[in-house]
Design a protein around this motif. Structure first.
Motif, PDB file in Angstrom:
ATOM      1  N   THR A 190      -0.214  -2.890  -6.166  1.00 53.83           N
ATOM      2  CA  THR A 190       0.116  -1.536  -6.250  1.00 53.83           C
ATOM      3  C   THR A 190      -1.094  -0.834  -7.043  1.00 53.83           C
ATOM      4  O   THR A 190      -1.544   0.209  -6.537  1.00 53.83           O
ATOM      5  CB  THR A 190       1.135  -1.468  -7.514  1.00 53.83           C
ATOM      6  OG1 THR A 190       2.473  -1.825  -6.994  1.00 53.83           O
ATOM      7  CG2 THR A 190       1.313   0.282  -7.854  1.00 53.83           C
ATOM      8  N   CYS A 218      -3.599  -0.145  -4.090  1.00 49.83           N
ATOM      9  CA  CYS A 218      -3.300   0.705  -3.464  1.00 49.83           C
ATOM     10  C   CYS A 218      -3.576   1.981  -4.040  1.00 49.83           C
ATOM     11  O   CYS A 218      -4.084   2.955  -3.263  1.00 49.83           O
ATOM     12  CB  CYS A 218      -1.658   0.810  -3.009  1.00 49.83           C
ATOM     13  SG  CYS A 218      -1.039  -0.519  -1.688  1.00 49.83           S
ATOM     14  N   GLU A 219      -3.483   2.332  -5.236  1.00 47.66           N
ATOM     15  CA  GLU A 219      -3.733   3.480  -5.884  1.00 47.66           C
ATOM     16  C   GLU A 219      -5.224   3.858  -6.118  1.00 47.66           C
ATOM     17  O   GLU A 219      -5.373   4.792  -5.812  1.00 47.66           O
ATOM     18  CB  GLU A 219      -3.007   3.455  -7.256  1.00 47.66           C
ATOM     19  CG  GLU A 219      -1.514   3.750  -7.417  1.00 47.66           C
ATOM     20  CD  GLU A 219      -1.083   4.843  -6.883  1.00 47.66           C
ATOM     21  OE1 GLU A 219      -0.759   5.817  -7.824  1.00 47.66           O
ATOM     22  OE2 GLU A 219      -1.088   5.221  -5.772  1.00 47.66           O
ATOM     23  N   THR A 273      10.236   3.852 -10.405  1.00 52.86           N
ATOM     24  CA  THR A 273       9.212   3.481  -9.533  1.00 52.86           C
ATOM     25  C   THR A 273       9.141   3.946  -8.138  1.00 52.86           C
ATOM     26  O   THR A 273       8.139   4.212  -7.327  1.00 52.86           O
ATOM     27  CB  THR A 273       9.399   1.866  -9.242  1.00 52.86           C
ATOM     28  OG1 THR A 273       9.286   1.100 -10.652  1.00 52.86           O
ATOM     29  CG2 THR A 273       8.116   1.100  -8.812  1.00 52.86           C
ATOM     30  N   MET A 285       6.267   5.900  -5.996  1.00 51.83           N
ATOM     31  CA  MET A 285       5.924   5.769  -4.712  1.00 51.83           C
ATOM     32  C   MET A 285       5.921   6.728  -3.986  1.00 51.83           C
ATOM     33  O   MET A 285       5.247   6.911  -2.831  1.00 51.83           O
ATOM     34  CB  MET A 285       6.945   4.527  -4.101  1.00 51.83           C
ATOM     35  CG  MET A 285       6.669   3.114  -4.654  1.00 51.83           C
ATOM     36  SD  MET A 285       8.018   2.010  -3.865  1.00 51.83           S
ATOM     37  CE  MET A 285       7.157   0.498  -4.349  1.00 51.83           C
ATOM     38  N   MET A 294       2.344   7.638  -3.990  1.00 50.76           N
ATOM     39  CA  MET A 294       1.823   6.489  -3.204  1.00 50.76           C
ATOM     40  C   MET A 294       1.561   6.844  -1.875  1.00 50.76           C
ATOM     41  O   MET A 294       0.964   6.344  -1.048  1.00 50.76           O
ATOM     42  CB  MET A 294       2.138   5.165  -3.511  1.00 50.76           C
ATOM     43  CG  MET A 294       1.819   4.692  -5.052  1.00 50.76           C
ATOM     44  SD  MET A 294       2.791   3.194  -5.561  1.00 50.76           S
ATOM     45  CE  MET A 294       1.786   1.909  -4.241  1.00 50.76           C
ATOM     46  N   LEU A 314       3.547  -3.535   0.588  1.00 52.76           N
ATOM     47  CA  LEU A 314       2.508  -3.160  -0.449  1.00 52.76           C
ATOM     48  C   LEU A 314       1.171  -3.589   0.381  1.00 52.76           C
ATOM     49  O   LEU A 314       0.336  -2.739   0.446  1.00 52.76           O
ATOM     50  CB  LEU A 314       2.512  -3.560  -1.841  1.00 52.76           C
ATOM     51  CG  LEU A 314       3.513  -2.844  -2.562  1.00 52.76           C
ATOM     52  CD1 LEU A 314       3.508  -3.795  -3.936  1.00 52.76           C
ATOM     53  CD2 LEU A 314       3.319  -1.232  -2.867  1.00 52.76           C
ATOM     54  N   MET A 333       4.497  -2.682 -12.131  1.00 53.29           N
ATOM     55  CA  MET A 333       3.867  -1.762 -11.224  1.00 53.29           C
ATOM     56  C   MET A 333       3.545  -0.377 -11.755  1.00 53.29           C
ATOM     57  O   MET A 333       2.849   0.279 -11.360  1.00 53.29           O
ATOM     58  CB  MET A 333       4.924  -1.676 -10.063  1.00 53.29           C
ATOM     59  CG  MET A 333       5.118  -2.859  -9.051  1.00 53.29           C
ATOM     60  SD  MET A 333       6.564  -2.642  -8.298  1.00 53.29           S
ATOM     61  CE  MET A 333       5.739  -1.758  -6.998  1.00 53.29           C
TER      62      MET A 333
END
Length: 486
Positions: free
Chosen positions: A15, A18-19, A49, A53, A56, A108, A301
């Protein structure tokens, strides 16, 4: 600019990677394991969460792969005591999304791959040392080769035995709960099996027994099987699981097709600070607790989301490094609450005294008959009530609260590749002028405020940073000045 180094490629490290990649920050993600998680492990992704997302950009893939749990039911002595209905959760995602951790990691990793980043496997952190400008780390590869790297920040997402935490010398205080637990991922059949879209909790006199639905017609059962004595024991057999199901949930349920049978103990531990200098911790490296409520992975996360936008603004040169100082107090308070709540739930479920069990069951039946109690349980489990009212970044009445999805008139704050605040204001011209004064921190086009007479600055992670009256633009400017580099 050197890449940020993340240690640990579980859901939390993925996570965070990815961010940062979404915010166009260079990142390396290493893991000493040769492959990703192959078992189900953490099972549920909660509403908050899933909302994060949305920022995301990967919610849809998770929804397609998961199973939507609609509620939880507590039973004792053959009677239904009640339980939360997840449709009461004030979120577009009014359910618990049941999805095995192996699939969470797979999805992910695929999302991370869309940014051109892959996990580096069989790479281990050996040591690190901080310098005034970064962190020097020594890595070991599978072929024995060692590598020295310099990174602006080292981020430890490497689990309960974290090498990063050990390197910082941070105490991991806590203890182990006294029971031994059994876990089995199996198939259930028979008329006594609970609905396939709900969590079933049986408060038996010999200990709790819980059934969690899993996609693909499977289920996980978890139960206490006596006091832990510290001696190693073989994994449970399917016959042992069947006997436990019959004893605690009823003879009408048959078990078959096991894919994971295991024993475990619950450990409850946490650090008192989530980082020092240019090194930070997230997830199990900072906190581990009872699986009651299914919040461990979600909390980790959300640690990652909380940290990523701060790092992005600092590394872009738009925010002062002291912005990072608020990460630890914010997430430390959340971790403390989650650990305390999970510990209380476990203690309540594992009461051994028959008189105490009878009192508990009677009280639960009465409490779960109250709609307000059921709604509060659902909100707590879903983590939509998490906020940062005591944070130094939260200013004004309502500062630190979650910015609800229904409050937005456009994409969620922080969506896309933009780690800037979003300004909500009634005065469009004045709002645009304020945003123009801090272009590196605030998106240029203000949005319509959902509360007439109020001005809000919403953080990239979807929490209110500043809120005041519509005429308090100068106070908002002062708030931003404290964060801005110039």
């Amino acid at each position: 600019m050197e890449k940020v180094l993340i240690v640990g490629a579980g859901p939390v490290g993925l996570t965070l990677a990815c961010e940062l990649a979404r915010y166009r920050i260079g990142v390396r993600l290493i893991d000493r394991a040769p492959r990703a998680t192959q078992t189900s492990k953490a099972l549920v992704v909660w509403s908050r969460t899933l909302e994060l997302m949305d920022r995301m950009g990967c919610t849809e893939a998770f929804l397609a792969a998961g199973l939507r749990a609609r509620g939880a039911t507590l039973r004792a002595g053959g009677r239904v005591l009640g339980g939360p209905d997840f449709s009461d959760i004030a979120s577009p995602y009014a359910f618990g999304l049941m999805i095995p951790q192996r699939d969470t990691e797979r999805l992910l990793a695929q999302h991370l791959g869309s940014f051109g980043v892959a996990v580096e496997r069989e790479v281990e952190l050996l040591a690190f040392a901080q310098t005034p400008d970064g962190v020097e780390a020594r890595l070991s590869h599978a072929d024995g080769r060692q590598e020295s790297v310099t990174t602006p920040f080292l981020l430890g997402c490497d689990g309960a035995h974290s090498a990063v935490r050990h390197g910082l010398g941070l105490a991991f205080r806590g203890s182990a709960q006294g029971d031994e637990w059994l876990l089995a991922d199996i198939r259930l059949a028979g008329g006594g099996a609970p609905p396939g879209d709900a969590i079933a909790v049986y408060l038996h006199r010999d200990g709790p027994f819980v059934i969690f639905p899993i996609p693909g017609g499977r289920a996980r059962v978890v139960a206490t099987v006596g006091r832990a004595d510290g001696r190693p024991k073989p994994d449970p057999t399917l016959a042992e699981v069947q006997a436990l199901v019959c004893a605690r949930a009823g003879a009408g349920i048959q078990v078959s097709d096991p894919v994971w049978l295991s024993r475990f103990r619950i450990h409850e531990r946490k650090v008192s600070e989530y980082g020092r200098g240019r090194v930070f911790l997230a997830g199990d490296a900072a906190h581990i607790h009872s699986p009651a409520g299914g919040q461990g992975m979600n909390t980790g996360m959300q640690d990652a989301v909380n940290l990523a936008w701060r790092l992005a603004l600092v590394l872009r040169g738009e925010a002062v490094p002291t912005l990072l100082d608020s990460y630890s107090p914010e997430r430390n308070a959340v971790g403390e609450t989650v650990l305390r709540n999970a510990g209380r739930l476990t203690a309540l479920a594992t009461l051994a005294n028959p008189a105490a069990q009878a009192v508990r069951n009677h009280a639960l039946r009465w409490l779960l008959g109250l709609p307000t109690v059921r709604r509060r349980m659902a909100a707590t489990m879903s983590e939509i009530e998490i906020g940062y009212p005591g944070s130094p970044l939260s200013v004004g009445a309502g500062g630190g609260r979650r910015w609800r999805p229904e409050d937005s008139d456009g994409p969620p704050p922080g969506a896309g590749a933009d780690p800037r605040f979003v300004l909500y204001a009634a005065d469009e011209e004045g709002g645009a002028a304020l945003a123009a004064r801090y272009p590196g921190l605030v998106q240029p086009v203000p949005r319509r405020t959902p509360t007439p007479g109020r001005l809000h600055l919403v953080r990239p992670d979807g929490y209110v940073g500043f809120t005041a009256g519509a005429a308090d633009a100068e106070a908002a400017a002062h708030y931003l000045k404290e964060v801005a580099t110039a």
